[in-house]
Every structure is written in structure tokens, then in C-alpha cells.
Write a protein that holds these residues in place. Structure first.
Motif, PDB file in Angstrom:
ATOM      1  N   ALA A 184     -10.982  -0.137   9.905  1.00 20.08           N
ATOM      2  CA  ALA A 184      -9.833  -0.397   9.075  1.00 20.08           C
ATOM      3  C   ALA A 184      -9.462  -1.783   8.883  1.00 20.08           C
ATOM      4  N   SER A 185     -10.277  -2.705   9.666  1.00 23.67           N
ATOM      5  CA  SER A 185      -9.555  -3.901   9.591  1.00 23.67           C
ATOM      6  C   SER A 185      -9.612  -4.704   8.291  1.00 23.67           C
ATOM      7  N   ALA A 186     -10.572  -3.956   7.378  1.00 21.82           N
ATOM      8  CA  ALA A 186     -10.330  -4.640   6.036  1.00 21.82           C
ATOM      9  C   ALA A 186      -9.011  -4.591   5.259  1.00 21.82           C
ATOM     10  N   TYR A 187      -8.168  -3.595   5.698  1.00 30.14           N
ATOM     11  CA  TYR A 187      -7.079  -3.095   4.972  1.00 30.14           C
ATOM     12  C   TYR A 187      -5.701  -3.748   5.558  1.00 30.14           C
ATOM     13  N   ALA A 188      -6.057  -4.645   6.871  1.00 26.48           N
ATOM     14  CA  ALA A 188      -4.944  -5.287   7.522  1.00 26.48           C
ATOM     15  C   ALA A 188      -4.354  -6.227   6.350  1.00 26.48           C
ATOM     16  N   ASP A 189      -5.113  -6.993   5.566  1.00 23.11           N
ATOM     17  CA  ASP A 189      -4.580  -7.852   4.708  1.00 23.11           C
ATOM     18  C   ASP A 189      -3.747  -7.183   3.684  1.00 23.11           C
ATOM     19  N   ARG A 190      -2.451  -7.231   3.703  1.00 27.25           N
ATOM     20  CA  ARG A 190      -1.680  -6.667   2.807  1.00 27.25           C
ATOM     21  C   ARG A 190      -1.428  -7.353   1.637  1.00 27.25           C
ATOM     22  N   THR A 191      -1.942  -8.614   1.482  1.00 32.48           N
ATOM     23  CA  THR A 191      -1.787  -9.282   0.273  1.00 32.48           C
ATOM     24  C   THR A 191      -2.946  -8.935  -0.674  1.00 32.48           C
ATOM     25  N   ALA A 192      -4.078  -8.142  -0.096  1.00 38.49           N
ATOM     26  CA  ALA A 192      -5.441  -8.008  -1.076  1.00 38.49           C
ATOM     27  C   ALA A 192      -4.682  -6.584  -1.633  1.00 38.49           C
ATOM     28  N   SER A 193      -5.377  -6.397  -2.870  1.00 42.24           N
ATOM     29  CA  SER A 193      -5.256  -5.428  -3.570  1.00 42.24           C
ATOM     30  C   SER A 193      -6.403  -4.103  -3.269  1.00 42.24           C
ATOM     31  N   PHE A 194      -5.926  -2.888  -3.087  1.00 41.31           N
ATOM     32  CA  PHE A 194      -6.787  -1.885  -2.948  1.00 41.31           C
ATOM     33  C   PHE A 194      -6.328  -0.521  -3.258  1.00 41.31           C
ATOM     34  N   PRO A 195      -6.962   0.348  -3.453  1.00 41.70           N
ATOM     35  CA  PRO A 195      -6.520   1.922  -3.675  1.00 41.70           C
ATOM     36  C   PRO A 195      -5.687   2.385  -2.407  1.00 41.70           C
ATOM     37  N   TYR A 196      -4.818   3.005  -2.433  1.00 47.80           N
ATOM     38  CA  TYR A 196      -4.172   3.792  -1.260  1.00 47.80           C
ATOM     39  C   TYR A 196      -3.239   3.045  -0.480  1.00 47.80           C
ATOM     40  N   LYS A 197      -3.098   1.911  -0.883  1.00 46.84           N
ATOM     41  CA  LYS A 197      -2.270   0.897   0.054  1.00 46.84           C
ATOM     42  C   LYS A 197      -0.675   1.246  -0.405  1.00 46.84           C
ATOM     43  N   ILE A 198       0.018   1.429   0.782  1.00 39.98           N
ATOM     44  CA  ILE A 198       1.422   1.651   0.775  1.00 39.98           C
ATOM     45  C   ILE A 198       2.109   0.399   0.875  1.00 39.98           C
ATOM     46  N   ASP A 199       2.913   0.126   0.055  1.00 38.61           N
ATOM     47  CA  ASP A 199       4.024  -0.793  -0.066  1.00 38.61           C
ATOM     48  C   ASP A 199       5.277  -0.888  -0.815  1.00 38.61           C
ATOM     49  N   GLU A 200       5.957  -1.461  -1.041  1.00 42.81           N
ATOM     50  CA  GLU A 200       7.475  -1.177  -1.696  1.00 42.81           C
ATOM     51  C   GLU A 200       7.270  -0.653  -2.868  1.00 42.81           C
ATOM     52  N   ASN A 201       6.225  -0.917  -3.495  1.00 48.77           N
ATOM     53  CA  ASN A 201       6.193  -0.728  -4.995  1.00 48.77           C
ATOM     54  C   ASN A 201       5.457   0.860  -4.778  1.00 48.77           C
ATOM     55  N   ASP A 202       4.881   1.528  -3.811  1.00 50.46           N
ATOM     56  CA  ASP A 202       4.187   2.599  -3.842  1.00 50.46           C
ATOM     57  C   ASP A 202       5.441   3.785  -3.985  1.00 50.46           C
ATOM     58  N   LEU A 203       4.670   5.008  -4.619  1.00 51.14           N
ATOM     59  CA  LEU A 203       5.799   5.843  -4.908  1.00 51.14           C
ATOM     60  C   LEU A 203       6.158   6.788  -3.520  1.00 51.14           C
ATOM     61  N   CYS A 204       4.943   6.800  -2.362  1.00 45.78           N
ATOM     62  CA  CYS A 204       5.272   7.370  -1.283  1.00 45.78           C
ATOM     63  C   CYS A 204       6.486   6.732  -0.503  1.00 45.78           C
ATOM     64  N   TYR A 205       6.282   5.277  -0.512  1.00 42.47           N
ATOM     65  CA  TYR A 205       7.290   4.622   0.217  1.00 42.47           C
ATOM     66  C   TYR A 205       8.699   4.859  -0.600  1.00 42.47           C
ATOM     67  N   GLN A 206       8.742   4.958  -1.793  1.00 39.59           N
ATOM     68  CA  GLN A 206      10.080   5.117  -2.341  1.00 39.59           C
ATOM     69  C   GLN A 206      10.684   6.504  -2.067  1.00 39.59           C
ATOM     70  N   LEU A 207       9.716   7.434  -2.038  1.00 44.71           N
ATOM     71  CA  LEU A 207      10.260   8.875  -1.974  1.00 44.71           C
ATOM     72  C   LEU A 207      10.783   8.811  -0.390  1.00 44.71           C
ATOM     73  N   PHE A 208      10.040   8.518   0.453  1.00 46.74           N
ATOM     74  CA  PHE A 208      10.507   8.661   1.722  1.00 46.74           C
ATOM     75  C   PHE A 208      11.812   7.660   2.225  1.00 46.74           C
ATOM     76  N   LYS A 209      12.084   6.717   1.662  1.00 45.34           N
ATOM     77  CA  LYS A 209      13.210   5.906   1.692  1.00 45.34           C
ATOM     78  C   LYS A 209      14.070   6.481   0.964  1.00 45.34           C
ATOM     79  N   GLU A 210      14.223   7.208   0.012  1.00 42.85           N
ATOM     80  CA  GLU A 210      15.079   8.102  -0.697  1.00 42.85           C
ATOM     81  C   GLU A 210      15.696   9.296   0.173  1.00 42.85           C
ATOM     82  N   HIS A 211      14.678   9.753   1.138  1.00 42.36           N
ATOM     83  CA  HIS A 211      15.170  10.560   1.919  1.00 42.36           C
ATOM     84  C   HIS A 211      15.528  10.098   3.242  1.00 42.36           C
TER      85      HIS A 211
END
Length: 233
Positions: A184-211
Motif C-alpha cells: 500500500a506504499s502508493a497511499y503513503a503520500d498523503r498529499t496525493a489525491s485518491f479515493p478512500y483517503k482519510i484526512d481532516e476533510n473526510d466524513l469518517c474523520y469528522q464523525l469519529f472526532k465528534e464522538h
């Protein structure tokens, strides 16, 4: 790995504990682990507490930091990578069972895609195999990779989301990095744009933070982009 059509935990728990079930919405609920499900995970994601005489060992029981009673079976619905509704299941600490049920319900309502959500026992408790298969999972009584310290997963207080696209990265003294899973080394670069990436703009991140969860992507000594955990009293 082939798609699972009948969830193992669901088939083992069945309606045995429906009187102790907490339901948020159709398909979203949590309940204790039946004896059948306890037996299934013992020796895999849950430590074996039986000695060679086939009787419970008090020493082993005392060494395990979480009991079956502290765990909950969570059943959810999610959208898979084909955009189709699917069923999923997790085992977690009872302290976060309501959180997880609510979070996954919101993700489902927003058609957030999770490739698969299966018990880690489907992978013989092998975290790497689960990550390579991009399986979202929670409870697994194991140490932190490369250490002897128990992971928050061992207490059912951590969850890994779409782990193949959100890898675990550690840094060596020479400045190089180790990516897990390695393919999965291709997805280690978090400046890249790709599907399923979790970052601070991601809904998953936001929901877990709210909880009240913290995110491994904010750690300094390593980065665990798939990982959310919660501290409970």
C-alpha cells in the motif's frame, strides 16, 4: 478473498441475545457475545484461556485484560466499493458500541464506501492479512506492531477503517519509512489525491472526532491513517 455472503458472527449470535440487543435502526445494533461466538473467537482474536487439561486456567484468565462481558457484537450496514449496500460486523468494547453504531449509521446514510467489514477472525487474527484485504476491523487481542505493549485493539477501543488506502507508517532512524501493508506504499503520500483517503476533510474523520475519538494520522512518532481510538474511564 471472496465476499462473505453470510456473516459468521451474525450466524453464531443469531437471535440468542436479541432480548439484550440495542437497536439504532434496521440492521444497526449491538449486543453481547453468545457462547457460540465466544468459542469462535477464542484462540484467534481472543486469547485461549484453557490449559492442556481442557479446563479454564485461572492464571491465563487473570492475564487477559478484557473479559467477554466487556465486549459487544456490532452489526452494521455499509456501501461496498461497487456502491451496493452490504452487511458488516465488528466486535468492540461495550464502552464504544453505541458510538460505532451511530457512526456507521451516519456513514451508511451518506453512502460512504467501505470495502468490507468482517471480524478479524476471518483472517485468523492476522492484522496484516486483514489490512491487505482492506478489511475494516476493531477488536483483536494483540500488541502494537514491533512492541510488547498491548494495542488499543486488544481492549476493543480502536478501529481501522479502509486500511489498505490508509496505511500505518513508521519511521526508521536513517530517515526511511516502513509502510504497512507494504503493497500500500502508493497511499503513503498523503498529499496525493485518491479515493478512500482519510484526512481532516473526510466524513469518517469528522464523525469519529465528534464522538471523542483520536486519529492516528495526527501522531508524530508514526502515522496510522486508518486508526481511530477512544480513551474511556
Amino acid at each position: 478473498m471472496a465476499e462473505t455472503t453470510v456473516l459468521t458472527g451474525y450466524s453464531l449470535n443469531g437471535e440468542l441475545l436479541s432480548d439484550q440487543r440495542t437497536t439504532l435502526s434496521d440492521g444497526f445494533y449491538y449486543e453481547p457475545l453468545s457462547e457460540k461466538l465466544q468459542r469462535y473467537i477464542t484462540g484467534v482474536s481472543y486469547p485461549a484461556t484453557v490449559d492442556n487439561s481442557d479446563s479454564s486456567s485461572e492464571t491465563l484468565l487473570k492475564s487477559v485484560e478484557i473479559s467477554y462481558d466487556d465486549l459487544r457484537y456490532v452489526h452494521i450496514r455499509h456501501y461496498n466499493f461497487e456502491g451496493n449496500p452490504a452487511e458488516g460486523e465488528l466486535i468492540c468494547n461495550k464502552a464504544i458500541a453505541q458510538d460505532l453504531t451511530e457512526i456507521f449509521y451516519e456513514l451508511y446514510c451518506n453512502e460512504y464506501q467501505l470495502e468490507r467489514v468482517l471480524l478479524i477472525d476471518e483472517y485468523d487474527g492476522d492484522d496484516l492479512a486483514s489490512m491487505e484485504d482492506n478489511n475494516t476491523s476493531c477488536f483483536n487481542y494483540r500488541p502494537v506492531e514491533g512492541t510488547s505493549s498491548l494495542s488499543k485493539h486488544a481492549l476493543g477501543l480502536a478501529i481501522d477503517i479502509n486500511p489498505f488506502y490508509n496505511p500505518y507508517i513508521t519511521y526508521n532512524k536513517d530517515g526511511s519509512e516502513k509502510v504497512s501493508p507494504a503493497n500500500a506504499s502508493a497511499y503513503a503520500d498523503r498529499t496525493a489525491s485518491f479515493p478512500y483517503k482519510i484526512d481532516e476533510n473526510d466524513l469518517c474523520y469528522q464523525l469519529f472526532k465528534e464522538h471523542g475519538f483520536t486519529w492516528g494520522g495526527h501522531w508524530n512518532s508514526c502515522k496510522d491513517y486508518q486508526h481511530f481510538q477512544k480513551v474511556v474511564e
